[in-house]
Design a protein around this motif. Sequence first.
Motif, PDB file in Angstrom:
ATOM      1  N   TYR A 148       5.992  60.288  45.980  1.00 32.50           N
ATOM      2  CA  TYR A 148       5.961  60.561  46.797  1.00 32.50           C
ATOM      3  C   TYR A 148       4.841  59.262  47.599  1.00 32.50           C
ATOM      4  CZ  TYR A 148       1.841  61.665  43.484  1.00 32.50           C
ATOM      5  OH  TYR A 148       1.117  62.219  42.047  1.00 32.50           O
ATOM      6  N   GLY A 149       4.532  58.859  47.145  1.00 35.20           N
ATOM      7  CA  GLY A 149       3.895  57.220  47.035  1.00 35.20           C
ATOM      8  C   GLY A 149       2.803  57.070  47.240  1.00 35.20           C
ATOM      9  N   LYS A 150       1.564  56.261  47.318  1.00 34.97           N
ATOM     10  CA  LYS A 150       0.413  55.761  47.040  1.00 34.97           C
ATOM     11  C   LYS A 150      -0.868  57.151  46.443  1.00 34.97           C
ATOM     12  CE  LYS A 150       1.297  52.098  50.333  1.00 34.97           C
ATOM     13  NZ  LYS A 150       2.418  52.516  50.085  1.00 34.97           N
ATOM     14  N   LYS A 151      -0.724  58.073  47.195  1.00 40.19           N
ATOM     15  CA  LYS A 151      -2.009  58.686  46.936  1.00 40.19           C
ATOM     16  C   LYS A 151      -0.940  60.503  47.900  1.00 40.19           C
ATOM     17  CE  LYS A 151      -7.010  59.852  46.945  1.00 40.19           C
ATOM     18  NZ  LYS A 151      -8.071  59.604  47.823  1.00 40.19           N
ATOM     19  N   SER A 152      -1.751  61.699  46.882  1.00 40.54           N
ATOM     20  CA  SER A 152      -1.076  62.844  47.501  1.00 40.54           C
ATOM     21  C   SER A 152      -2.136  63.931  47.036  1.00 40.54           C
ATOM     22  CB  SER A 152       0.474  62.748  46.138  1.00 40.54           C
ATOM     23  OG  SER A 152       0.475  64.589  46.377  1.00 40.54           O
ATOM     24  N   ASN A 153      -2.089  64.792  47.496  1.00 41.84           N
ATOM     25  CA  ASN A 153      -3.110  66.262  47.015  1.00 41.84           C
ATOM     26  C   ASN A 153      -2.827  66.386  45.613  1.00 41.84           C
ATOM     27  OD1 ASN A 153      -0.416  66.883  47.489  1.00 41.84           O
ATOM     28  ND2 ASN A 153      -1.211  68.657  48.131  1.00 41.84           N
ATOM     29  N   LEU A 154      -1.212  66.255  44.934  1.00 44.57           N
ATOM     30  CA  LEU A 154      -1.387  66.417  44.113  1.00 44.57           C
ATOM     31  C   LEU A 154      -2.728  65.568  42.853  1.00 44.57           C
ATOM     32  CD1 LEU A 154       2.554  66.750  43.742  1.00 44.57           C
ATOM     33  CD2 LEU A 154       1.126  68.345  43.586  1.00 44.57           C
ATOM     34  N   ASP A 155      -2.290  64.439  43.109  1.00 41.64           N
ATOM     35  CA  ASP A 155      -3.161  63.339  42.432  1.00 41.64           C
ATOM     36  C   ASP A 155      -4.391  63.312  42.234  1.00 41.64           C
ATOM     37  OD1 ASP A 155      -1.223  61.236  42.032  1.00 41.64           O
ATOM     38  OD2 ASP A 155      -1.561  60.807  43.895  1.00 41.64           O
ATOM     39  N   VAL A 156      -5.118  64.682  43.429  1.00 47.05           N
ATOM     40  CA  VAL A 156      -6.247  65.159  43.465  1.00 47.05           C
ATOM     41  C   VAL A 156      -6.731  66.060  42.369  1.00 47.05           C
ATOM     42  CG1 VAL A 156      -8.202  66.208  44.793  1.00 47.05           C
ATOM     43  CG2 VAL A 156      -7.076  64.221  45.691  1.00 47.05           C
ATOM     44  N   LYS A 157      -5.399  66.951  42.435  1.00 47.45           N
ATOM     45  CA  LYS A 157      -5.792  68.230  41.771  1.00 47.45           C
ATOM     46  C   LYS A 157      -5.438  67.724  40.653  1.00 47.45           C
ATOM     47  CE  LYS A 157      -3.355  71.531  44.893  1.00 47.45           C
ATOM     48  NZ  LYS A 157      -2.232  72.737  45.642  1.00 47.45           N
ATOM     49  N   TRP A 158      -4.721  66.858  39.563  1.00 45.02           N
ATOM     50  CA  TRP A 158      -4.330  66.289  38.450  1.00 45.02           C
ATOM     51  C   TRP A 158      -5.565  66.077  38.042  1.00 45.02           C
ATOM     52  CZ3 TRP A 158       1.587  64.680  39.573  1.00 45.02           C
ATOM     53  CH2 TRP A 158       1.790  65.571  39.675  1.00 45.02           C
ATOM     54  N   LYS A 159      -6.097  65.682  38.954  1.00 45.81           N
ATOM     55  CA  LYS A 159      -7.145  64.565  38.424  1.00 45.81           C
ATOM     56  C   LYS A 159      -7.324  63.019  37.913  1.00 45.81           C
ATOM     57  CE  LYS A 159     -10.871  68.141  38.400  1.00 45.81           C
ATOM     58  NZ  LYS A 159     -11.602  69.364  37.157  1.00 45.81           N
ATOM     59  N   ARG A 160      -6.562  62.455  38.296  1.00 48.51           N
ATOM     60  CA  ARG A 160      -6.093  61.593  37.807  1.00 48.51           C
ATOM     61  C   ARG A 160      -7.009  60.471  38.153  1.00 48.51           C
ATOM     62  NH1 ARG A 160       0.195  59.278  40.158  1.00 48.51           N
ATOM     63  NH2 ARG A 160      -0.064  58.384  38.014  1.00 48.51           N
ATOM     64  N   SER A 161      -6.894  59.281  37.396  1.00 44.21           N
ATOM     65  CA  SER A 161      -8.014  58.597  36.405  1.00 44.21           C
ATOM     66  C   SER A 161      -8.659  58.068  37.923  1.00 44.21           C
ATOM     67  CB  SER A 161      -7.647  57.695  35.551  1.00 44.21           C
ATOM     68  OG  SER A 161      -6.711  57.115  35.613  1.00 44.21           O
ATOM     69  N   SER A 167      -5.370  50.666  41.807  1.00 41.48           N
ATOM     70  CA  SER A 167      -5.831  50.646  40.387  1.00 41.48           C
ATOM     71  C   SER A 167      -4.975  51.029  39.052  1.00 41.48           C
ATOM     72  CB  SER A 167      -6.882  51.838  40.569  1.00 41.48           C
ATOM     73  OG  SER A 167      -8.618  51.740  40.841  1.00 41.48           O
ATOM     74  N   LYS A 168      -5.173  51.248  38.113  1.00 37.33           N
ATOM     75  CA  LYS A 168      -4.271  51.443  37.287  1.00 37.33           C
ATOM     76  C   LYS A 168      -4.220  52.759  37.042  1.00 37.33           C
ATOM     77  CE  LYS A 168      -5.355  47.856  33.773  1.00 37.33           C
ATOM     78  NZ  LYS A 168      -5.178  47.356  31.854  1.00 37.33           N
ATOM     79  N   ALA A 222       3.025  55.262  40.227  1.00 37.89           N
ATOM     80  CA  ALA A 222       2.426  54.783  38.829  1.00 37.89           C
ATOM     81  C   ALA A 222       2.034  53.788  38.650  1.00 37.89           C
ATOM     82  CB  ALA A 222       4.326  54.554  38.384  1.00 37.89           C
ATOM     83  N   GLY A 223       2.393  52.951  39.898  1.00 35.24           N
ATOM     84  CA  GLY A 223       0.934  51.915  40.372  1.00 35.24           C
ATOM     85  C   GLY A 223       1.852  50.891  41.289  1.00 35.24           C
ATOM     86  N   MET A 224       0.405  51.194  42.424  1.00 39.15           N
ATOM     87  CA  MET A 224       0.633  49.752  43.026  1.00 39.15           C
ATOM     88  C   MET A 224       0.616  49.021  43.237  1.00 39.15           C
ATOM     89  SD  MET A 224      -0.482  50.661  47.039  1.00 39.15           S
ATOM     90  CE  MET A 224       0.107  49.565  48.443  1.00 39.15           C
ATOM     91  N   ILE A 225       1.247  47.379  43.206  1.00 41.91           N
ATOM     92  CA  ILE A 225       1.514  46.182  42.902  1.00 41.91           C
ATOM     93  C   ILE A 225       0.704  45.778  44.795  1.00 41.91           C
ATOM     94  CG2 ILE A 225       3.862  45.791  43.765  1.00 41.91           C
ATOM     95  CD1 ILE A 225       3.376  43.537  41.972  1.00 41.91           C
ATOM     96  N   THR A 226       0.285  44.813  44.254  1.00 39.97           N
ATOM     97  CA  THR A 226      -0.259  44.426  45.810  1.00 39.97           C
ATOM     98  C   THR A 226       0.977  43.777  47.068  1.00 39.97           C
ATOM     99  OG1 THR A 226      -1.205  42.401  44.363  1.00 39.97           O
ATOM    100  CG2 THR A 226      -2.898  43.759  44.897  1.00 39.97           C
ATOM    101  N   PRO A 227       0.844  44.432  48.203  1.00 41.44           N
ATOM    102  CA  PRO A 227       1.525  43.645  48.895  1.00 41.44           C
ATOM    103  C   PRO A 227       1.531  42.484  49.421  1.00 41.44           C
ATOM    104  CG  PRO A 227      -0.205  45.653  50.143  1.00 41.44           C
ATOM    105  CD  PRO A 227      -0.297  45.204  48.721  1.00 41.44           C
ATOM    106  N   GLY A 248       2.217  43.562  33.188  1.00 45.92           N
ATOM    107  CA  GLY A 248       2.130  41.903  34.213  1.00 45.92           C
ATOM    108  C   GLY A 248       2.351  41.572  35.102  1.00 45.92           C
ATOM    109  N   ARG A 249       3.485  41.937  36.100  1.00 43.28           N
ATOM    110  CA  ARG A 249       3.153  42.026  37.297  1.00 43.28           C
ATOM    111  C   ARG A 249       2.015  43.021  38.100  1.00 43.28           C
ATOM    112  NH1 ARG A 249       9.572  43.327  39.494  1.00 43.28           N
ATOM    113  NH2 ARG A 249      10.145  42.989  37.185  1.00 43.28           N
ATOM    114  N   LEU A 250       1.877  43.967  37.887  1.00 44.03           N
ATOM    115  CA  LEU A 250       0.842  44.200  38.775  1.00 44.03           C
ATOM    116  C   LEU A 250      -0.780  43.735  38.177  1.00 44.03           C
ATOM    117  CD1 LEU A 250       2.608  46.382  38.906  1.00 44.03           C
ATOM    118  CD2 LEU A 250       0.740  48.612  38.714  1.00 44.03           C
ATOM    119  N   ARG A 251      -1.088  42.830  36.873  1.00 45.36           N
ATOM    120  CA  ARG A 251      -1.558  42.211  36.856  1.00 45.36           C
ATOM    121  C   ARG A 251      -2.542  41.116  37.382  1.00 45.36           C
ATOM    122  NH1 ARG A 251      -1.067  43.666  31.702  1.00 45.36           N
ATOM    123  NH2 ARG A 251      -0.101  41.870  31.048  1.00 45.36           N
ATOM    124  N   THR A 252      -1.092  40.401  37.097  1.00 46.73           N
ATOM    125  CA  THR A 252      -0.833  38.788  38.120  1.00 46.73           C
ATOM    126  C   THR A 252      -1.454  39.440  39.646  1.00 46.73           C
ATOM    127  OG1 THR A 252       0.562  38.418  36.487  1.00 46.73           O
ATOM    128  CG2 THR A 252       0.164  37.112  38.958  1.00 46.73           C
TER     129      THR A 252
END
Length: 377
Positions: free
Chosen positions: A151-164, A265-266, A281-286, A333-337
Amino acid sequence: MNANDSYDLAIVGGGLAGLSLSIQLARAGWKVVVFEKEFYPFHKVCGEYISMESREFLTGLGLPLNEWKLPVIEKLFVTSPNGESIRASLPLGGFGVSRYKLDAALADIARETGVILLEHTKVHGIQWEDGKHRIQTTNGTFAATVTAACYGKKSNLDVKWKRSFVLDNPVTNYVGVKYHVLADLPDSEIALHNFPGGYCGISKIEANRYCFCYLTESENLKNNKQSISDMEKNILKQNPVLRKILNEMTVLSEAPVTIAQISFSKKTQVENHVFCIGDAAGMITPLCGNGMSMALHASKIAAESIALFFSGRISREKMEKSYQKNWNRLFAGRLRTGRIIQRFFGNRFWSVALIRFLKPFPFLVRVLIRKTHGAPF
């Protein structure tokens, strides 16, 4: 629920990751449903540049990319807030295409492949019960053996699951803004123009148009009374190169497409036995310009693990661990860079310093690009 509401694979979100995953598993003979809250075609905030590493995969899904005659991007142009600049060649290069065109075409292929595509359907909740997921939507309740969050960057599901990453208190909140424009700019170049608190990417897409997309700290918008036009006038135009483009370009839409609360964030790759794919799963900077290819590649490795599970060759636990291991091997590694480079961009002092440091050493620019991109898959 009845028997018709039960699927092998349910996918929440019909973007690049969700649609490509659905096509791969439906072609393998599995029963697949995709829930998409919008109607196709629709616009998304996206830089609309795809690395060439994805081209063969997309044509394999059935997209007629050669017939579309899309612009090929071979060069990178970067400017600092004061207008200092650097140019470099892109090792692999890429091509430009709008999400409006791309997602709708993939949706057509998914339907033709047998995917049940439920548009204008929002998912309210996903529960794990007795070895299956129970999915509550605005179109009823469904069951699935495997579920994927695309679903992309953020969802109501992320809030319900209390993702870090939702519970984190990020120092900086970002806003994304996108237009399609007409402009007198190079066809084969993607540009990244820094301004205080953000940066703007510009590259050509189909129909002789350009994607004009920028990321900015939310404070810039707040300090300009939530007015995008005022912010562009007072903040973006501080970069003289960007000021010239803004003054001369023709905007093709009445209002921009926007998105807020962007987090770099991770994130976890599996949550409550749900596969997270793409930005979920993780967003790389644009500024790395590779989020679309990562979403596509992640769908491929997820499809491989899911297919082994469906065929009874591996357990659910091994399926989930295999996906997580492969995801981290390819993308962590790509996200970290990307997060490291992001610290320089949008900063008046450090972006100038970075460009001045890199300018005599174009090979270092290519090294950074390679660290945020992968090989064809």
